[in-house]
Scaffold this motif. Structure first.
Motif, PDB file in Angstrom:
ATOM      1  N   ILE A  46     -24.116  18.009  -8.092  1.00  0.00           N
ATOM      2  CA  ILE A  46     -22.664  18.021  -8.195  1.00  0.00           C
ATOM      3  C   ILE A  46     -22.094  16.971  -7.248  1.00  0.00           C
ATOM      4  CG2 ILE A  46     -22.599  20.454  -8.882  1.00  0.00           C
ATOM      5  CD1 ILE A  46     -21.655  21.071  -5.978  1.00  0.00           C
ATOM      6  N   PRO A  47     -20.830  16.590  -7.426  1.00  0.00           N
ATOM      7  CA  PRO A  47     -20.244  15.616  -6.508  1.00  0.00           C
ATOM      8  C   PRO A  47     -20.316  16.115  -5.065  1.00  0.00           C
ATOM      9  CG  PRO A  47     -18.841  15.882  -8.420  1.00  0.00           C
ATOM     10  CD  PRO A  47     -19.899  16.942  -8.508  1.00  0.00           C
ATOM     11  N   GLY A  48     -20.751  15.239  -4.192  1.00  0.00           N
ATOM     12  CA  GLY A  48     -20.882  15.617  -2.788  1.00  0.00           C
ATOM     13  C   GLY A  48     -21.611  14.547  -1.998  1.00  0.00           C
ATOM     14  N   THR A  49     -22.197  14.989  -0.892  1.00  0.00           N
ATOM     15  CA  THR A  49     -22.885  14.085   0.014  1.00  0.00           C
ATOM     16  C   THR A  49     -24.393  14.216  -0.146  1.00  0.00           C
ATOM     17  OG1 THR A  49     -21.095  14.323   1.620  1.00  0.00           O
ATOM     18  CG2 THR A  49     -23.175  13.432   2.437  1.00  0.00           C
ATOM     19  N   LEU A  50     -25.052  13.117  -0.444  1.00  0.00           N
ATOM     20  CA  LEU A  50     -26.502  13.055  -0.510  1.00  0.00           C
ATOM     21  C   LEU A  50     -26.976  12.514   0.834  1.00  0.00           C
ATOM     22  CD1 LEU A  50     -28.800  12.027  -3.292  1.00  0.00           C
ATOM     23  CD2 LEU A  50     -28.876  10.612  -1.252  1.00  0.00           C
ATOM     24  N   VAL A  64     -22.162  10.956  -3.899  1.00  0.00           N
ATOM     25  CA  VAL A  64     -22.690  10.946  -5.264  1.00  0.00           C
ATOM     26  C   VAL A  64     -21.809  11.797  -6.164  1.00  0.00           C
ATOM     27  CG1 VAL A  64     -25.087  10.505  -4.599  1.00  0.00           C
ATOM     28  CG2 VAL A  64     -24.290  12.861  -4.803  1.00  0.00           C
ATOM     29  N   SER A  65     -21.869  11.487  -7.451  1.00  0.00           N
ATOM     30  CA  SER A  65     -21.148  12.279  -8.444  1.00  0.00           C
ATOM     31  C   SER A  65     -22.163  13.109  -9.224  1.00  0.00           C
ATOM     32  CB  SER A  65     -20.353  11.359  -9.358  1.00  0.00           C
ATOM     33  OG  SER A  65     -21.231  10.458 -10.009  1.00  0.00           O
ATOM     34  N   ASN A  66     -21.755  13.643 -10.355  1.00  0.00           N
ATOM     35  CA  ASN A  66     -22.631  14.502 -11.151  1.00  0.00           C
ATOM     36  C   ASN A  66     -23.905  13.790 -11.568  1.00  0.00           C
ATOM     37  OD1 ASN A  66     -20.931  16.824 -11.295  1.00  0.00           O
ATOM     38  ND2 ASN A  66     -19.625  15.681 -12.697  1.00  0.00           N
ATOM     39  N   GLY A  67     -24.960  14.584 -11.694  1.00  0.00           N
ATOM     40  CA  GLY A  67     -26.219  14.018 -12.139  1.00  0.00           C
ATOM     41  C   GLY A  67     -27.308  15.066 -12.131  1.00  0.00           C
ATOM     42  N   LEU A  68     -28.558  14.602 -11.997  1.00  0.00           N
ATOM     43  CA  LEU A  68     -29.670  15.527 -11.913  1.00  0.00           C
ATOM     44  C   LEU A  68     -30.758  14.966 -11.021  1.00  0.00           C
ATOM     45  CD1 LEU A  68     -32.317  14.640 -13.853  1.00  0.00           C
ATOM     46  CD2 LEU A  68     -30.667  15.126 -15.607  1.00  0.00           C
ATOM     47  N   ALA A  69     -31.587  15.895 -10.543  1.00  0.00           N
ATOM     48  CA  ALA A  69     -32.721  15.534  -9.698  1.00  0.00           C
ATOM     49  C   ALA A  69     -33.975  16.117 -10.319  1.00  0.00           C
ATOM     50  CB  ALA A  69     -32.536  16.085  -8.285  1.00  0.00           C
ATOM     51  N   LYS A  70     -35.048  15.328 -10.326  1.00  0.00           N
ATOM     52  CA  LYS A  70     -36.323  15.789 -10.847  1.00  0.00           C
ATOM     53  C   LYS A  70     -37.391  15.500  -9.803  1.00  0.00           C
ATOM     54  CE  LYS A  70     -39.005  13.476 -13.727  1.00  0.00           C
ATOM     55  NZ  LYS A  70     -39.653  12.848 -14.871  1.00  0.00           N
ATOM     56  N   VAL A  71     -38.158  16.530  -9.458  1.00  0.00           N
ATOM     57  CA  VAL A  71     -39.308  16.364  -8.581  1.00  0.00           C
ATOM     58  C   VAL A  71     -40.532  16.621  -9.446  1.00  0.00           C
ATOM     59  CG1 VAL A  71     -40.506  17.161  -6.506  1.00  0.00           C
ATOM     60  CG2 VAL A  71     -38.004  17.209  -6.596  1.00  0.00           C
ATOM     61  N   GLU A  72     -41.420  15.637  -9.498  1.00  0.00           N
ATOM     62  CA  GLU A  72     -42.619  15.785 -10.311  1.00  0.00           C
ATOM     63  C   GLU A  72     -43.760  15.019  -9.658  1.00  0.00           C
ATOM     64  OE1 GLU A  72     -43.571  15.879 -15.011  1.00  0.00           O
ATOM     65  OE2 GLU A  72     -42.503  14.107 -14.316  1.00  0.00           O
ATOM     66  N   ASN A  73     -44.854  15.735  -9.431  1.00  0.00           N
ATOM     67  CA  ASN A  73     -46.060  15.135  -8.848  1.00  0.00           C
ATOM     68  C   ASN A  73     -45.776  14.380  -7.551  1.00  0.00           C
ATOM     69  OD1 ASN A  73     -47.532  16.141 -11.056  1.00  0.00           O
ATOM     70  ND2 ASN A  73     -47.037  14.318 -12.247  1.00  0.00           N
ATOM     71  N   GLY A  74     -44.946  14.959  -6.706  1.00  0.00           N
ATOM     72  CA  GLY A  74     -44.678  14.372  -5.398  1.00  0.00           C
ATOM     73  C   GLY A  74     -43.685  13.231  -5.390  1.00  0.00           C
ATOM     74  N   GLU A  75     -43.117  12.894  -6.531  1.00  0.00           N
ATOM     75  CA  GLU A  75     -42.113  11.830  -6.600  1.00  0.00           C
ATOM     76  C   GLU A  75     -40.778  12.428  -7.015  1.00  0.00           C
ATOM     77  OE1 GLU A  75     -43.415   8.616  -9.061  1.00  0.00           O
ATOM     78  OE2 GLU A  75     -45.114   8.162  -7.769  1.00  0.00           O
ATOM     79  N   VAL A  76     -39.690  11.830  -6.518  1.00  0.00           N
ATOM     80  CA  VAL A  76     -38.349  12.342  -6.791  1.00  0.00           C
ATOM     81  C   VAL A  76     -37.551  11.284  -7.540  1.00  0.00           C
ATOM     82  CG1 VAL A  76     -36.230  13.228  -5.762  1.00  0.00           C
ATOM     83  CG2 VAL A  76     -38.429  13.730  -4.688  1.00  0.00           C
ATOM     84  N   GLN A 118     -10.564  16.771 -13.050  1.00  0.00           N
ATOM     85  CA  GLN A 118     -11.303  17.567 -12.060  1.00  0.00           C
ATOM     86  C   GLN A 118     -12.501  16.790 -11.524  1.00  0.00           C
ATOM     87  OE1 GLN A 118     -12.069  21.237 -14.293  1.00  0.00           O
ATOM     88  NE2 GLN A 118     -10.934  22.323 -12.693  1.00  0.00           N
ATOM     89  N   ALA A 119     -13.231  16.130 -12.409  1.00  0.00           N
ATOM     90  CA  ALA A 119     -14.390  15.335 -11.989  1.00  0.00           C
ATOM     91  C   ALA A 119     -13.964  14.174 -11.099  1.00  0.00           C
ATOM     92  CB  ALA A 119     -15.147  14.818 -13.209  1.00  0.00           C
ATOM     93  N   ASN A 120     -12.864  13.521 -11.455  1.00  0.00           N
ATOM     94  CA  ASN A 120     -12.351  12.420 -10.638  1.00  0.00           C
ATOM     95  C   ASN A 120     -11.929  12.910  -9.263  1.00  0.00           C
ATOM     96  OD1 ASN A 120     -12.784  10.592 -12.681  1.00  0.00           O
ATOM     97  ND2 ASN A 120     -10.693  10.687 -13.453  1.00  0.00           N
ATOM     98  N   LEU A 121     -11.307  14.079  -9.207  1.00  0.00           N
ATOM     99  CA  LEU A 121     -10.895  14.644  -7.921  1.00  0.00           C
ATOM    100  C   LEU A 121     -12.119  14.980  -7.072  1.00  0.00           C
ATOM    101  CD1 LEU A 121      -8.750  15.682  -5.975  1.00  0.00           C
ATOM    102  CD2 LEU A 121      -8.765  17.853  -7.229  1.00  0.00           C
TER     103      LEU A 121
END
Length: 135
Positions: A46-50, A64-76, A118-121
């Protein structure tokens, strides 16, 4: 601390690719930490601080804004619409964007326009939080 590989991609540019010692991402359930040997997973961002460390003991922050994170086999892999380093954020522009988004929310137009506002805010506020946190 052990290192792991991370790739952070914004929709319009690669943000960072290389080694990382610690990564903390904003999720619906709060801030979520990732270190070496993390189990495989996928989560929404979600939008916030990475927060990330490419040198042990020297945390860096990005808005960062909306997105996704994937962790697979030790890599992100982090995929987000936008990612901005502290020095890239213009606080005055972020304030103007937040004000415009608040006004758009009050206009009560279509659901799509409301959600977009809302997303822009959320994005503008996360940018301001990152900028303020540096002081």
């Amino acid at each position: 601390m052990e290192e792991f590989q991370v790739k952070i991609l914004a929709s319009d540019h690669p943000f960072y690719e290389g080694k990382c010692y610690s990564l903390v991402i904003p999720t619906l359930r709060g801030m979520y930490g990732i270190h070496a040997h993390h189990s495989n997973m996928i989560t929404a961002i979600i939008p916030g601080t990475l927060q990330y460390q490419i040198v042990p003991g020297a945390p860096l922050e990005a808005a960062v804004s909306n997105g996704l994170a994937k962790v697979e086999n030790g890599e992100v892999l982090i995929l987000v619409d936008t990612a901005e380093r502290l020095e890239e954020i213009d606080a005055n522009r972020a304030r103007r964007d937040a004000d415009a988004a608040k006004e758009a929310i009050l206009q009560k137009k279509s659901i799509q326009e409301y959600r977009s506002a809302q997303a822009n805010l959320a994005r503008a506020l996360s940018r301001l939080r990152v900028k303020r946190g540096s002081k």
